[in-house]
Enzyme design. Structure first.
Site, PDB file in Angstrom:
ATOM      1  N   ASN A   1      11.210  -0.556   5.532  1.00 26.92           N
ATOM      2  CA  ASN A   1      10.010   0.165   5.981  1.00 26.92           C
ATOM      3  C   ASN A   1       8.872  -0.784   6.298  1.00 26.92           C
ATOM      4  O   ASN A   1       8.864  -1.931   5.848  1.00 26.92           O
ATOM      5  CB  ASN A   1       9.475   1.083   4.852  1.00 26.92           C
ATOM      6  CG  ASN A   1      10.411   2.222   4.519  1.00 26.92           C
ATOM      7  OD1 ASN A   1      11.176   2.675   5.360  1.00 26.92           O
ATOM      8  ND2 ASN A   1      10.361   2.685   3.282  1.00 26.92           N
TER       9      ASN A   1
ATOM     10  N   ALA B   1      15.231  -3.349   1.690  1.00 27.21           N
ATOM     11  CA  ALA B   1      14.773  -4.674   2.122  1.00 27.21           C
ATOM     12  C   ALA B   1      14.056  -5.387   0.977  1.00 27.21           C
ATOM     13  O   ALA B   1      14.209  -6.608   0.790  1.00 27.21           O
ATOM     14  CB  ALA B   1      13.850  -4.538   3.329  1.00 27.21           C
TER      15      ALA B   1
ATOM     16  N   ASN C   1      15.083   4.677 -13.334  1.00 30.67           N
ATOM     17  CA  ASN C   1      13.942   4.643 -14.242  1.00 30.67           C
ATOM     18  C   ASN C   1      13.983   5.932 -15.067  1.00 30.67           C
ATOM     19  O   ASN C   1      14.925   6.721 -14.959  1.00 30.67           O
ATOM     20  CB  ASN C   1      12.619   4.428 -13.478  1.00 30.67           C
ATOM     21  CG  ASN C   1      12.279   5.590 -12.550  1.00 30.67           C
ATOM     22  OD1 ASN C   1      12.823   6.685 -12.682  1.00 30.67           O
ATOM     23  ND2 ASN C   1      11.384   5.352 -11.609  1.00 30.67           N
TER      24      ASN C   1
ATOM     25  N   GLY D   1       9.527   1.003 -17.435  1.00 33.88           N
ATOM     26  CA  GLY D   1       8.196   0.560 -17.001  1.00 33.88           C
ATOM     27  C   GLY D   1       7.700  -0.579 -17.884  1.00 33.88           C
ATOM     28  O   GLY D   1       8.430  -1.536 -18.150  1.00 33.88           O
TER      29      GLY D   1
ATOM     30  N   GLY E   1       9.952  -2.170 -20.959  1.00 33.53           N
ATOM     31  CA  GLY E   1      11.203  -2.910 -20.895  1.00 33.53           C
ATOM     32  C   GLY E   1      12.355  -2.102 -20.335  1.00 33.53           C
ATOM     33  O   GLY E   1      12.164  -1.286 -19.423  1.00 33.53           O
TER      34      GLY E   1
ATOM     35  N   GLY F   1      10.346  -2.097  -9.533  1.00 36.14           N
ATOM     36  CA  GLY F   1      11.748  -1.682  -9.695  1.00 36.14           C
ATOM     37  C   GLY F   1      12.649  -2.472  -8.751  1.00 36.14           C
ATOM     38  O   GLY F   1      13.776  -2.830  -9.095  1.00 36.14           O
ATOM     39  N   ASP F   2      12.159  -2.746  -7.562  1.00 36.25           N
ATOM     40  CA  ASP F   2      12.950  -3.511  -6.591  1.00 36.25           C
ATOM     41  C   ASP F   2      13.132  -4.954  -7.065  1.00 36.25           C
ATOM     42  O   ASP F   2      14.214  -5.535  -6.915  1.00 36.25           O
ATOM     43  CB  ASP F   2      12.279  -3.483  -5.214  1.00 36.25           C
ATOM     44  CG  ASP F   2      12.142  -2.059  -4.693  1.00 36.25           C
ATOM     45  OD1 ASP F   2      13.006  -1.226  -5.023  1.00 36.25           O
ATOM     46  OD2 ASP F   2      11.150  -1.773  -3.985  1.00 36.25           O
TER      47      ASP F   2
ATOM     48  N   ALA G   1       6.205  -8.851 -10.611  1.00 39.97           N
ATOM     49  CA  ALA G   1       5.905  -8.100  -9.379  1.00 39.97           C
ATOM     50  C   ALA G   1       4.690  -7.185  -9.555  1.00 39.97           C
ATOM     51  O   ALA G   1       4.040  -6.836  -8.567  1.00 39.97           O
ATOM     52  CB  ALA G   1       7.122  -7.275  -8.956  1.00 39.97           C
TER      53      ALA G   1
HETATM   54  O1  RIB Z   1       9.866   0.625  -4.102  1.00 38.44           O
HETATM   55  C1  RIB Z   1       8.751   0.445  -3.272  1.00 38.44           C
HETATM   56  C2  RIB Z   1       9.080   0.856  -1.880  1.00 38.44           C
HETATM   57  O2  RIB Z   1       9.298   2.251  -1.835  1.00 38.44           O
HETATM   58  C3  RIB Z   1       7.988   0.608  -0.867  1.00 38.44           C
HETATM   59  O3  RIB Z   1       8.073  -0.668  -0.305  1.00 38.44           O
HETATM   60  C4  RIB Z   1       8.136   1.757   0.122  1.00 38.44           C
HETATM   61  O4  RIB Z   1       8.499   1.331   1.400  1.00 38.44           O
HETATM   62  C5  RIB Z   1       9.179   2.678  -0.490  1.00 38.44           C
HETATM   63  O5  RIB Z   1      10.412   2.537   0.085  1.00 38.44           O
END
Ligand code: RIB
Length: 305
Positions: free
Chosen positions: A11, A42, A183, A221, A224, A250-251, A281
């Site tokens: 996105n 991504a 989560n 969150g 841990g 989370g990513d 992050a």
């Molecule tokens: O996890 C965060 C992401 O969630 C953002 O970058 C947004 O694009 C959504 O996909």
């Protein structure tokens, strides 16, 4: 080192800071517009790359300005994006993100081309099966996610599903998931078990094992993560940081986890790496710009251990 293959969304994110979210029918002022690269797929690809993995990303963007910028960004990051399809019939996905002073966010995603990624799209070239680990989320169609999971399992890859955002998931997908990483909200919505504390997380984790997952890591969150596996539950504490924006945390967790597993680390070693990446992050604004490099993750880990 074996590659991490990420199938998922890409996105363009529009992030603003607000003092508080608007109420229904209310107009408020925001500030600090940040236009940046995002999308859970991504983001996780970039997180795994920064954590040191070789990464292949497969997704779908529009034949528009954002799609072109996303492709260039992946290339700049050193990610193999040859499996990214440009579709003239849809717009690149976008996300609209409000961040409050405590760093918590609210996100609305307009999926665009992400929702047009099909199983056929994954069959072009041999990118899907070119790694040891397949990492997926739920910002692309369930049919495509399920197909990729089954195909990867048949070929002996290790599969990780981050079930975000929370959406009902066909039951048959679970048996193709080696590692599920919800989560608290997602764990609760998948199982119907309320997850308000560690006890609830453990119950939800056990339920997800019964549903067919190999292992479950529930991220908590700022508290841990809890690993629930066949041998029982084990808690991994969070790293203490000062959060400014939780977008992408989370990513960061999932990407760093996949990278550590691709290196051959055991889960009990990989989870602290993922926890450190997730914590770091939250200390910077935005999604991809907040994802930590391997050196920063190692520094935080060695400061505590
Ligand atoms: O996890 C965060 C992401 O969630 C953002 O970058 C947004 O694009 C959504 O996909």
């Amino acid at each position: 080192m074996s590659a991490v293959v990420v199938v998922g969304s890409a996105n363009m994110d529009f992030t603003i800071q607000v003092d508080r979210p608007p109420q229904q029918g209310e107009t408020i002022f925001g500030r600090g517009l940040l236009v940046s690269f995002g999308g859970k797929g991504a983001n996780q690809a970039v997180a795994a790359r920064r954590a040191g993995a070789n990464v292949i990303f497969i997704g779908k963007v529009g034949q528009d300005r954002y799609g072109e910028e996303i492709r260039k960004n992946l290339e700049t990051m050193g990610i193999d994006g040859t499996g990214v399809i440009s579709d003239p019939a849809c717009n690149t996905g976008t996300a609209y993100i409000l961040v409050d002073p405590s760093g918590e966010n609210q996100i609305v995603v307009v999926p665009g081309c992400n929702h047009r990624l099909t199983p056929e799209d994954l069959q072009h070239g041999d990118r899907l099966l070119s790694g040891a680990i397949l990492l997926l989320q739920l910002e692309t169609p369930h049919e495509t996610v399920g197909w990729a999971l089954r195909r990867a399992k048949e070929k002996g890859m290790r599969t990780i599903l981050n079930p975000a955002p929370a959406t009902p998931l066909p039951r048959e997908h679970f048996s193709s998931v080696d590692l599920l990483t919800p989560n608290e909200l997602e764990a609760s919505s998948l199982t119907g078990v309320p997850v308000r504390d560690r006890n609830g997380a453990e119950k939800a984790g056990e339920r997800l094992l019964e549903m067919g997952c190999g292992d479950v890591i529930i991220t908590l969150g700022g508290r841990g993560a809890l690993w629930v596996g066949k041998g029982g539950a084990r808690y991994f504490p969070a790293f203490s940081v000062r959060p400014v924006d939780s977008t992408g945390a989370g990513d960061a967790f999932n990407g760093a986890l996949a990278a550590a597993l691709a290196e051959g680390q055991a889960l009990e070693k990989a989870i602290p790496v993922a926890n450190a990446a997730g914590a770091l992050a939250t200390t910077r604004r935005g999604a991809q710009e907040s994802l930590p490099e391997r050196a920063a993750i190692q520094t935080l880990l060695s400061a505590v251990h």
